[in-house]
Design an enzyme around this catalytic site. Structure first.
Site, PDB file in Angstrom:
ATOM      1  N   GLY A 164       0.258  -0.805  -0.033  1.00  0.00           N
ATOM      2  CA  GLY A 164       0.022  -0.311  -0.060  1.00  0.00           C
ATOM      3  C   GLY A 164       0.874   1.025  -0.436  1.00  0.00           C
ATOM      4  N   ASN A 165       0.041   2.849   0.177  1.00  0.00           N
ATOM      5  CA  ASN A 165       1.328   3.655   0.826  1.00  0.00           C
ATOM      6  C   ASN A 165       0.528   4.900   1.224  1.00  0.00           C
ATOM      7  OD1 ASN A 165      -0.921   5.642  -1.001  1.00  0.00           O
ATOM      8  ND2 ASN A 165      -1.189   3.934  -2.779  1.00  0.00           N
ATOM      9  N   ARG A 166       1.215   5.842   1.342  1.00  0.00           N
ATOM     10  CA  ARG A 166       0.841   6.215   2.288  1.00  0.00           C
ATOM     11  C   ARG A 166      -0.692   8.074   2.307  1.00  0.00           C
ATOM     12  NH1 ARG A 166       4.683   5.575   6.422  1.00  0.00           N
ATOM     13  NH2 ARG A 166       6.640   5.952   5.497  1.00  0.00           N
TER      14      ARG A 166
END
Ligand code: CTP
Length: 417
Positions: A207-209
Site C-alpha cells: 500500500g501507500n501513505r
C-alpha cells in the site's frame, strides 16, 4: 451569520476551540454553549476569550432574557462538536436539562452534530438508534473519522477535523469557502481518493501513505460549487464529504472498475488517488508462512493498468475533462516540477496537479502545495495552503475547460427537428 456552537464532554472538545476560531475568522458571530461536564475538558475562559461572548451551560442564568429560547430562535446555524453519546441521547429524547439541549429544542435552523466517542459507544444499538432518530428529524449527523482514540484503541469515533466540520456546516446554509460559486452546477464529477492496496495474502498488502484528504477536499469543494459528486475512495477512513456519493474500494482493479463505471456520464474525472503501479502476480490464498532457513522472500509483481492514461485516451464521455495528480519526490534525474511536466506530457490528461511528497509533505498532512500544469507541461496555476484552498484552485483551473452546459447536455441526445 449567528452560529450556536454546542460543545459536549469529550476529550475532542479542545478541537472545537479551533473550529470556533475558523468560524469567527470567517466573520461569523458565534455563541458557545458548552455542557456542564465539558468544562472538565475546556474551561469557560477559553470559550469566552475566543468568542468574545459570555458563556454558560445553565438555563437559570440570565433568566429575564430567556436565553434558551432567544439563543435557539436567533441562531442561523447550530453546530454541536463534539457530540458525545450522551448528548446524542438527550437530543434524540428531546430533553432540555441544560442550556444546549433546551436551545436545540427551540432552534429552527439547520443543525449539524459531529460525534466523537469510543468505537463501542458509537456502534452500540442505542447510539445507532439515536443517530437514526436525529437524522430522521433533519439533523445532519456526520460520520466520525477513524483513527487513534483517547486511549490505545483506534477505530471509528474520532472527531472530524475542524475545517471539515466548518465546511460541512456552512454547506448546510449554502455557504462554502467560495461563497456564491456555483460554477459546477449541473455537472457530474468523479474524484478518486486515497491509496489502493494490493493483497499479498489474506492478511498483508502492498500500500501507500495516502489518506484521501486531498481527494475528499476536492469532492467537498465540487459539491459546494454545485456539482453532483461521486467519490471512489480507496481505503479512506475520513468522514464522507458532505454532498458526495462515496463508493469504497480496496484494490487498483476495483478502483479502475468503479471509476470507469462512474465516468461514463461524468463531465470531469479527477484521479487524486495514489494508485499502486504493481500488484502481486499471484496473491497467496493462505497466509504466507516463513520456514526455518528462509533468509528472504522474493515477490513477483506485475504492472497494473494506468487508469488515468486509459481515461485520457478513451474519454468515456465526449468533452470530458480528465485531471491527474503527480506525487513526486524529485531525484537525480530532475526536480519535482521537471518530473511533473514530463508526466503531464506522457499521461495525456488535460491537467496534472503536481505536488511534492515525502516526510511532512503531501501525504497525511493538512497542508499542501501544488502546481497545476496542462497536457504540454505548461504552468496553469499554483496553490498552497489548506487542502480545501488547493481544491478550489484546481476547480478554478478545470472550469474554463468544460464544454458549455448546453453542449454537454446535448451529448448523445438525438438531433432536434
Ligand atoms: N495513476 C493511475 N493508475 C496507475 C498509477 C497512477 O491512474 N496505475 C494515476 C494517479 O491517480 C495519478 C497519476 O496517475 O493521478 C500519477 O500517479 P503517480 O503515482 O504520480 O505516477 P505514476 O503513473 O505512478 O508514474 P511514476 O511511477 O513514473 O511516478
Amino acid at each position: 451569520m449567528r452560529i450556536l456552537l454546542g460543545v459536549s464532554a469529550g476529550i475532542a472538545a479542545y478541537k472545537s476551540a479551533l473550529l470556533l476560531r475558523l468560524l469567527t475568522e470567517a466573520g461569523h458571530d458565534v455563541r458557545v454553549v458548552p455542557t456542564r461536564a465539558s468544562f472538565e475538558f475546556v474551561g469557560r475562559a477559553t470559550w469566552e476569550a475566543l468568542s468574545g461572548q459570555p458563556v454558560t451551560s445553565e438555563v437559570f442564568e440570565d433568566v429575564p432574557s430567556v436565553e434558551h429560547v432567544r439563543l435557539g430562535k436567533s441562531a442561523d446555524l447550530v453546530i454541536v462538536a463534539p457530540a458525545t453519546a450522551d448528548l446524542l441521547a438527550r437530543a434524540a429524547a428531546g430533553r432540555s436539562d441544560d442550556l444546549l439541549t433546551a436551545a436545540l429544542l427551540t432552534a429552527r435552523c439547520p443543525v449539524l452534530m459531529a460525534p466523537a466517542m469510543h468505537t463501542e459507544m458509537w456502534e452500540h444499538p442505542a447510539t445507532r438508534a439515536n443517530v437514526a432518530t436525529l437524522r430522521s428529524r433533519g439533523v445532519t449527523v456526520l460520520e466520525p473519522a477513524s483513527g487513534r482514540l483517547t486511549g490505545v484503541d483506534s477505530g471509528p469515533g474520532r472527531l472530524p477535523e475542524p475545517a471539515e466540520i466548518a465546511a460541512a456546516a456552512l454547506a448546510l446554509v449554502g455557504e462554502g469557502s467560495s461563497p456564491g460559486e456555483t460554477d459546477l452546477a449541473g455537472r457530474h464529477v468523479v474524484v478518486s481518493a486515497g491509496g489502493t492496496r494490493e493483497p499479498l495474502d489474506p492478511v498483508r498488502f502492498l500500500g501507500n501513505r495516502s489518506t484521501g484528504r486531498q481527494g475528499y477536499a476536492l469532492a467537498a469543494a465540487a459539491a459546494r460549487r454545485g456539482a453532483s459528486v461521486t467519490v471512489v475512495a480507496a481505503n479512506v477512513s475520513l468522514a464522507d464529504p458532505v454532498g458526495a456519493t462515496v463508493v469504497h474500494v480496496e484494490t487498483t482493479a476495483e478502483l479502475r472498475d468503479r471509476v470507469r463505471a462512474a465516468a461514463v456520464d461524468a463531465d470531469v474525472v479527477v484521479m487524486a488517488a495514489a494508485v499502486a503501479d504493481f500488484t502481486p502476480a499471484r496473491p497467496a490464498e493462505h497466509k504466507i508462512k516463513k520456514s526455518a532457513g528462509d533468509e528472504g522472500l522474493t515477490l513477483e509483481l506485475v504492472r497494473t493498468p494506468d487508469v488515468l492514461a486509459e481515461l485520457a485516451t478513451a474519454r468515456l464521455r465526449p468533452g470530458q475533462v480528465v485531471v491527474g495528480f503527480a506525487a513526486e519526490t524529485g531525484d537525480d534525474d530532475g526536480d519535482v516540477l521537471e518530473h511533473g511536466r514530463a508526466k503531464a506530457r506522457r499521461k495525456g490528461a488535460d491537467l496534472l496537479v503536481v505536488n511534492a511528497v515525502g516526510p511532512g509533505l503531501g501525504f497525511a498532512v493538512a497542508e499542501n502545495a501544488v502546481t497545476v500544469v496542462d497536457a504540454q507541461g505548461r504552468d496553469v496555476a499554483r496553490a498552497s495552503g489548506s487542502k480545501d484552498a488547493v481544491a478550489d484552485v484546481v476547480w478554478d483551473a478545470v472550469v474554463p475547460l468544460l464544454a458549455p452546459p448546453a453542449e454537454a447536455a446535448a451529448d448523445g441526445a438525438p438531433p432536434l427537428g
